[in-house]
Motif scaffolding. Structure first.
Motif, PDB file in Angstrom:
ATOM      1  N   TYR A 131       0.816  -1.222   0.000  1.00 59.05           N
ATOM      2  CA  TYR A 131       0.000   0.000   0.000  1.00 59.05           C
ATOM      3  C   TYR A 131       0.846   1.266   0.000  1.00 59.05           C
ATOM      4  N   PRO A 141       1.108   3.732  -2.838  1.00 55.36           N
ATOM      5  CA  PRO A 141       0.803   4.114  -4.224  1.00 55.36           C
ATOM      6  C   PRO A 141       1.750   5.146  -4.816  1.00 55.36           C
ATOM      7  N   PRO A 197      11.569  13.515  -7.625  1.00 56.70           N
ATOM      8  CA  PRO A 197      12.485  14.535  -7.129  1.00 56.70           C
ATOM      9  C   PRO A 197      13.266  13.994  -5.933  1.00 56.70           C
ATOM     10  N   ILE A 219      11.465   8.968  -1.332  1.00 55.68           N
ATOM     11  CA  ILE A 219      11.035   7.959  -2.303  1.00 55.68           C
ATOM     12  C   ILE A 219      12.167   7.673  -3.288  1.00 55.68           C
ATOM     13  N   GLY A 279      -2.600   0.825   4.679  1.00 54.34           N
ATOM     14  CA  GLY A 279      -3.252  -0.281   3.971  1.00 54.34           C
ATOM     15  C   GLY A 279      -4.431   0.198   3.161  1.00 54.34           C
ATOM     16  N   THR A 280      -5.513  -0.555   3.210  1.00 53.00           N
ATOM     17  CA  THR A 280      -6.688  -0.156   2.435  1.00 53.00           C
ATOM     18  C   THR A 280      -7.135   1.237   2.895  1.00 53.00           C
ATOM     19  N   ASN A 330       3.792   8.556   3.080  1.00 52.65           N
ATOM     20  CA  ASN A 330       4.171   7.590   2.037  1.00 52.65           C
ATOM     21  C   ASN A 330       3.187   6.430   1.920  1.00 52.65           C
ATOM     22  N   HIS A 331       2.374   6.197   2.949  1.00 46.66           N
ATOM     23  CA  HIS A 331       1.386   5.120   2.871  1.00 46.66           C
ATOM     24  C   HIS A 331       0.023   5.617   2.390  1.00 46.66           C
ATOM     25  N   ASP A 332      -0.074   6.902   2.117  1.00 45.45           N
ATOM     26  CA  ASP A 332      -1.376   7.471   1.746  1.00 45.45           C
ATOM     27  C   ASP A 332      -1.580   7.471   0.235  1.00 45.45           C
ATOM     28  N   ASP A 333      -2.805   7.232  -0.169  1.00 36.07           N
ATOM     29  CA  ASP A 333      -3.156   7.371  -1.581  1.00 36.07           C
ATOM     30  C   ASP A 333      -3.577   8.826  -1.796  1.00 36.07           C
ATOM     31  N   THR A 389       6.142  15.919   1.080  1.00 36.95           N
ATOM     32  CA  THR A 389       7.568  15.576   0.946  1.00 36.95           C
ATOM     33  C   THR A 389       7.781  14.258   0.197  1.00 36.95           C
ATOM     34  N   ASN A 390       6.693  13.593  -0.185  1.00 43.05           N
ATOM     35  CA  ASN A 390       6.865  12.436  -1.069  1.00 43.05           C
ATOM     36  C   ASN A 390       7.370  12.883  -2.434  1.00 43.05           C
ATOM     37  N   PHE A 391       6.941  14.058  -2.842  1.00 47.94           N
ATOM     38  CA  PHE A 391       7.222  14.500  -4.201  1.00 47.94           C
ATOM     39  C   PHE A 391       7.505  15.996  -4.190  1.00 47.94           C
ATOM     40  N   HIS A 417       7.857  13.729   6.254  1.00 49.27           N
ATOM     41  CA  HIS A 417       9.207  13.216   6.528  1.00 49.27           C
ATOM     42  C   HIS A 417      10.016  14.226   7.341  1.00 49.27           C
ATOM     43  N   HIS A 457      14.083   5.613  10.650  1.00 49.29           N
ATOM     44  CA  HIS A 457      14.336   6.502   9.507  1.00 49.29           C
ATOM     45  C   HIS A 457      15.367   7.584   9.799  1.00 49.29           C
TER      46      HIS A 457
END
Lengths: 399, 282
Positions: free
Chosen positions: A121, A123, A356, A360, B77-78, B105-108, B140-142, B169, B178
């Motif tokens: 999980y 995504p 970036p 990740i 998870g779901t 990071n675990h979030d959609d 901060t994922n992207f 993060h 981490h």
């Protein structure tokens, strides 16, 4: 990637001398500058993280977006020559089975990667399947070459690598950032291609005019439109005059006169190795505790998904009536499949283009670097299966 | 040998003190202050998350916070919003408490940015103002160039007395799993320092930690409001306080130039508290 015998000053002196010169020559001939840069980056990042990441941040654009144009130019040069008479890609019969194997490898690695990421999980990692599907031509070539010496396994692997990475690079190039075709970009690209055509028409054999005049125009065009600008020389290189080559492709070639395209390849090889050293240094430095789902997903995809995918696809193709090339057996294919599990250069390029800097990217980078253990797997398999240099006296009896 | 044992004993005592801080409790509940709570790495749907939710509800009877900041990993998870968000915080939601989420990071992200109760209005990164406080939420994922440019513009144009930034993060952390994210720090810290950010909050490491001010900014790691890495904190010289024995959440109130905070465990024990002064005041 090309290994050359040209009398470059550094190499010439190295051949007659010892010490540092010999080390430089060895590193050039065995394509070790990239892993060396990566190793230095890895050590630096894990001993002085703040200074390393500050340094990498400053250099990432000039290395990844400008310097890597040379790398992709050289790869394009190899592909163009492979498509000429006697090249490994000249007829469809030669590349059909490796193409099927490449598709199987890409599908297998993508499937394993996406399954792993979905089960965990995360995504945000989904588009990293492109990282998992890439494999390093240079690594794979040198593994197979050192195991098989002269063998159809080498051209099989090369075609597979070229097909996989051409498709991967195009997809990465498109996903680098949102692509928007702008009039300015179109005009610049038309100017770059038009100039290259003019140079070719006037039979300009020197590569510098193509690179220095057409290259910047093409780079700016791609940058404006949102394509990855490292691909700037890809549309230019086909305009260079080319020579037909041997079936084995990336093998050593005799010295060439300075004006020939072969000389271009030799010259660029050194520049590319310097760029790849910088690429490894800037991109492979990752904190070893930064492992995560992306790391394991890339590793599982590279070490299990791709080899299994390649072997399964070839199996299906043979079942449907295709044939293995002469002297290529399942044991050889197993070693080829494992040799293709190192992602390194292309995986790092894809990772840096898609994500970036941040956590990740770090996870994926670590996976790409660790996929280098595929080298060991390939050698162990070759030894266990007794293929290539480890073969018993009658290798044709092994099926 | 004896000397080493003595030093080891001191170290153990020091680490124990950080694990269960005995810092003097600072009182909360000033009139007219801006009151809010902070949770992170909470979306497990497990019993500890529900118990933290109950503790927050109980506290709200005496400390009526208006909204809750979420540090990311809002749903593990779901992506079950009912089990992992609406039920654990049902009482708070019913009372009209608003939640503002960062993406972990675990979030959609595609689902969560459109979920009305997370108040993200379709954006992975956003900003909002509550009285004299500017809250800036980053993804901060992207953290690409577009987001960095947005962040710089947002921080530069902030005129409020307080600027609080939060994302998933941590730039500074002594969590065992981490730790500090130096890759992000070299990009974000210069912006945060240059534009006078007062407080930065994150999650990701499943612990609670408060970092002594770094270049004038106080950092919090609040990543144990659902998940917990028990004992997963190795304090360093920059650790001001830490707690990794149980789930925890933090409440804050801002009155003029003072931000008062308390961190409470799942059982309601105060494990850290203090006062931070706005950088624009000093």
């Amino acid at each position: 990637m090309t290994s050359h015998t040209i009398a470059h000053p550094a190499l010439a002196s190295a051949r007659s001398g010892r010490g540092a010169g010999a080390i430089v020559r060895f590193a050039l001939e065995h394509y070790l500058w990239l892993p060396l840069g990566g190793l230095i980056g890895l050590i630096w990042a894990n001993t002085a993280a703040e200074s390393y990441f500050g340094f990498a941040h400053q250099l990432s654009f000039p290395v990844n977006e400008i310097g890597m144009t040379l790398f992709f130019a050289l790869i394009t040069q190899e592909i163009v020559e492979e498509m000429m008479p006697h090249g490994a890609l000249h007829t469809w019969r030669r590349w059909m089975l490796p193409l099927v194997a490449a598709a199987g490898g890409a599908a297998g690695s993508a499937l394993v990667y996406l399954t792993y990421v979905t089960l965990k999980y995360e995504p945000i990692l989904n588009q990293g399947w492109l990282v998992a599907s890439s494999f390093d031509i240079a690594f794979a070539y040198f593994i197979v070459k050192s195991i098989f010496k002269r063998h159809p396994a080498i051209s099989f692997l090369l075609v597979m690598a070229v097909v996989t990475n051409v498709v991967g690079t195009i997809v990465v190039g498109l996903r680098y950032q949102p692509v928007t075709i702008r009039p300015g970009g179109t005009v610049l690209m038309a100017a770059a291609l038009g100039l290259a055509m003019v140079l070719r028409r006037f039979k300009v054999h020197r590569f510098w005019p193509y690179m220095l005049a057409c290259g910047p125009l093409s780079w700016w065009a791609l940058y404006l439109d949102g394509f990855h600008p490292a691909l700037a020389l890809v549309p230019i290189v086909p305009f260079l005059p080319h020579q037909a080559r041997s079936v084995e492709g990336f093998e050593d070639t005799p010295d060439a006169p300075p004006s020939s395209p072969r000389h271009f390849e030799h010259k660029w090889n050194y520049a590319v190795q310097a760029v790849l050293f910088g690429f490894g240094l800037v991109n492979a430095g990752v904190l070893l505790h930064r492992y995560g789902t992306g790391t394991w997903a890339v590793l599982a995809a590279a070490l299990a998904g791709r080899p299994v995918g390649i072997l399964a696809a070839v199996g299906v193709a043979l079942w449907l009536g295709m044939r293995l090339p002469p002297r290529l057996y399942w044991r050889d294919l197993t070693v080829i499949a494992l040799a293709s599990s190192s992602g390194f250069t292309f995986a790092l390029f894809a990772a840096v283009a898609l994500y970036p800097a941040g956590p990740i990217l770090a996870e994926l980078t670590l996976g790409a670097v660790l996929s280098g253990v595929g080298v060991i797997a390939a050698f162990v398999a070759a030894r266990v299966l007794r293929v290539g240099r480890y073969a018993v006296k009658h290798p044709q009896s092994i099926r | 040998m004896r000397g080493r044992l003595f030093l080891l004993g001191i170290a153990i005592l020091a680490s124990g003190a950080l694990g269960s801080p005995r810092a003097q409790t600072v009182a909360l509940g000033r009139a007219d202050s801006l009151k809010f709570a902070v949770i992170g790495d909470n979306g497990t749907g497990g019993r500890p998350q529900f118990e933290v939710g109950q503790q927050m509800t109980a506290l709200r009877a005496t400390f009526p916070f208006e909204f809750v900041l979420m540090m990311g990993d809002n749903l593990y998870g779901t992506q079950d919003f009912v089990t992992k968000f609406e039920r654990p915080y049902q009482a708070l939601l019913s009372a009209g408490v608003k939640f503002y989420a960062a993406i972990g990071n675990h979030d959609d992200a595609q689902l969560q940015v459109r979920y009305p109760a997370f108040n993200m209005n379709g954006a992975r990164y956003y900003s909002f103002v509550k009285r004299h406080v500017r809250f800036v939420v980053a993804d901060t994922n992207f953290l690409d160039q577009v987001q960095l440019a947005w962040l710089e513009n947002t921080l530069r144009s902030a005129t409020e007395q307080w600027t609080i930034v939060f994302f998933h993060h941590p730039l500074y952390s002594n969590g065992d799993r981490h730790g500090s994210n130096v890759e992000l720090r070299v990009r974000l810290e210069p912006l945060l320092v240059a534009h006078g950010v007062d407080v930065v909050m994150s999650g990701h490491d499943h612990i609670y930690e408060r970092i002594a001010p770094q270049k004038g900014i106080t950092y919090f790691v609040i990543g144990s409001s659902g998940q917990l890495r028990r004992g997963g904190l190795t304090p360093s010289q920059i650790t001001a306080a830490g707690f990794a024995d149980d789930q925890a959440f933090t409440v804050m109130e801002i009155a003029g130039p003072d931000l008062t905070f308390q961190t409470l465990s799942r059982t309601g024990r105060i494990v850290d508290s203090g006062v931070i002064r706005s950088r624009r005041t000093s």
